[in-house]
Write a protein that holds these residues in place. Structure first.
Motif, mmCIF file in Angstrom:
data_model
loop_
_atom_site.group_PDB
_atom_site.id
_atom_site.type_symbol
_atom_site.label_atom_id
_atom_site.label_comp_id
_atom_site.label_asym_id
_atom_site.label_seq_id
_atom_site.Cartn_x
_atom_site.Cartn_y
_atom_site.Cartn_z
ATOM 1 N N LEU A 156 6.091 -27.473 7.257
ATOM 2 C CA LEU A 156 4.672 -27.256 7.558
ATOM 3 C C LEU A 156 3.894 -28.568 7.497
ATOM 4 N N ARG A 157 4.249 -29.436 6.571
ATOM 5 C CA ARG A 157 3.583 -30.747 6.483
ATOM 6 C C ARG A 157 3.903 -31.592 7.719
ATOM 7 N N ASP A 158 5.131 -31.528 8.210
ATOM 8 C CA ASP A 158 5.481 -32.220 9.459
ATOM 9 C C ASP A 158 4.718 -31.623 10.638
ATOM 10 N N PHE A 159 4.600 -30.310 10.660
ATOM 11 C CA PHE A 159 3.857 -29.608 11.714
ATOM 12 C C PHE A 159 2.401 -30.079 11.745
ATOM 13 N N VAL A 160 1.792 -30.202 10.568
ATOM 14 C CA VAL A 160 0.404 -30.649 10.455
ATOM 15 C C VAL A 160 0.229 -32.024 11.098
ATOM 16 N N LYS A 161 1.156 -32.922 10.828
ATOM 17 C CA LYS A 161 1.072 -34.276 11.403
ATOM 18 C C LYS A 161 1.151 -34.224 12.919
ATOM 19 N N LYS A 162 2.075 -33.431 13.439
ATOM 20 C CA LYS A 162 2.250 -33.339 14.895
ATOM 21 C C LYS A 162 1.057 -32.678 15.574
ATOM 22 N N GLN A 163 0.411 -31.748 14.889
ATOM 23 C CA GLN A 163 -0.734 -31.030 15.453
ATOM 24 C C GLN A 163 -2.048 -31.775 15.237
ATOM 25 N N ASN A 164 -2.004 -32.824 14.431
ATOM 26 C CA ASN A 164 -3.191 -33.618 14.126
ATOM 27 C C ASN A 164 -4.306 -32.761 13.506
ATOM 28 N N VAL A 165 -3.913 -31.938 12.548
ATOM 29 C CA VAL A 165 -4.858 -31.127 11.780
ATOM 30 C C VAL A 165 -4.595 -31.383 10.303
ATOM 31 N N SER A 166 -5.502 -30.954 9.465
ATOM 32 C CA SER A 166 -5.317 -31.147 8.031
ATOM 33 C C SER A 166 -4.482 -30.009 7.436
ATOM 34 N N TYR A 167 -3.892 -30.298 6.295
ATOM 35 C CA TYR A 167 -3.131 -29.291 5.562
ATOM 36 C C TYR A 167 -4.057 -28.146 5.161
ATOM 37 N N GLU A 168 -5.311 -28.460 4.865
ATOM 38 C CA GLU A 168 -6.292 -27.437 4.501
ATOM 39 C C GLU A 168 -6.576 -26.515 5.685
ATOM 40 N N GLN A 169 -6.694 -27.081 6.893
ATOM 41 C CA GLN A 169 -6.907 -26.257 8.081
ATOM 42 C C GLN A 169 -5.727 -25.314 8.288
ATOM 43 N N LEU A 170 -4.520 -25.852 8.123
ATOM 44 C CA LEU A 170 -3.325 -25.031 8.278
ATOM 45 C C LEU A 170 -3.289 -23.930 7.223
ATOM 46 N N THR A 171 -3.607 -24.268 5.998
ATOM 47 C CA THR A 171 -3.625 -23.280 4.922
ATOM 48 C C THR A 171 -4.607 -22.155 5.250
ATOM 49 N N TYR A 172 -5.767 -22.519 5.754
ATOM 50 C CA TYR A 172 -6.770 -21.524 6.126
ATOM 51 C C TYR A 172 -6.226 -20.581 7.196
ATOM 52 N N VAL A 173 -5.605 -21.141 8.226
ATOM 53 C CA VAL A 173 -5.038 -20.335 9.309
ATOM 54 C C VAL A 173 -3.927 -19.432 8.779
ATOM 55 N N ILE A 174 -3.066 -19.964 7.941
ATOM 56 C CA ILE A 174 -1.973 -19.161 7.380
ATOM 57 C C ILE A 174 -2.526 -17.994 6.565
ATOM 58 N N ARG A 175 -3.558 -18.240 5.791
ATOM 59 C CA ARG A 175 -4.155 -17.146 5.007
ATOM 60 C C ARG A 175 -4.740 -16.076 5.921
ATOM 61 N N ARG A 176 -5.404 -16.485 6.979
ATOM 62 C CA ARG A 176 -5.992 -15.509 7.899
ATOM 63 C C ARG A 176 -4.909 -14.729 8.648
ATOM 64 N N LEU A 177 -3.841 -15.406 9.049
ATOM 65 C CA LEU A 177 -2.750 -14.721 9.750
ATOM 66 C C LEU A 177 -2.057 -13.722 8.831
ATOM 67 N N GLU A 178 -1.955 -14.064 7.572
ATOM 68 C CA GLU A 178 -1.352 -13.129 6.619
ATOM 69 C C GLU A 178 -2.272 -11.932 6.401
ATOM 70 N N GLU A 179 -3.576 -12.167 6.346
ATOM 71 C CA GLU A 179 -4.524 -11.055 6.207
ATOM 72 C C GLU A 179 -4.441 -10.094 7.396
ATOM 73 N N LYS A 180 -4.189 -10.624 8.598
ATOM 74 C CA LYS A 180 -4.077 -9.805 9.804
ATOM 75 C C LYS A 180 -2.682 -9.223 9.968
ATOM 76 N N ASP A 181 -1.802 -9.479 9.003
ATOM 77 C CA ASP A 181 -0.430 -8.976 9.026
ATOM 78 C C ASP A 181 0.342 -9.484 10.253
ATOM 79 N N LEU A 182 0.120 -10.765 10.590
ATOM 80 C CA LEU A 182 0.869 -11.383 11.679
ATOM 81 C C LEU A 182 2.030 -12.220 11.159
#
Length: 125
Positions: free
Chosen positions: A29-55
């Motif tokens: 996930l940390r490698d993914f963040v670098k390739k996507q040019n987003v912060s780890y915090e942004q990714l964490t936020y998205v992961i939490r929302r995707l888990e809330e939506k049961d995706l």
């Protein structure tokens, strides 16, 4: 924090492409963040929302108010269904075109728009 639909699509594609039955590790996930040019915090936020939506099925460990370890075990059935609707670049392009008419759209609306785009492209409407 704003929900980044482009990051959601990229993350779902990334998780699906992982061949490990153990899922996607924190290091991946940390490698993914670098390739996507987003912060780890942004990714964490998205992961939490995707888990809330049961995706997705995810694991997030926190300590001292920071994320110390995070992984994604798998996509859920609904996660696969949503990804199947937005996987095709043309479908995604049309979905973004429709949703861009508004300042923002909810995840529920994005899912419905993508489904409607697929239905129209198949001539089933």
């Amino acid at each position: 924090m704003e929900l980044n639909h482009e990051l959601i699509r990229s993350l779902l594609l990334f998780v699906e492409s992982n061949d490990s039955l153990l899922g996607v590790s924190d290091d991946q996930l940390r490698d993914f963040v670098k390739k996507q040019n987003v912060s780890y915090e942004q990714l964490t936020y998205v992961i939490r929302r995707l888990e809330e939506k049961d995706l997705i099925n995810a694991y997030i460990q926190t300590g001292s108010n920071i994320v110390v370890d995070m992984s994604i075990n798998s996509l859920t059935f609904d996660g696969h269904a949503y990804l199947d609707n937005i996987r095709d670049p043309e479908v995604w392009k049309k979905t973004k075109s429709v949703t861009s008419k508004l300042a923002s759209v909810s995840m529920d609306i994005a899912v419905k728009v993508a489904s409607n785009v697929v239905i129209k492209m198949l001539g089933l409407d």
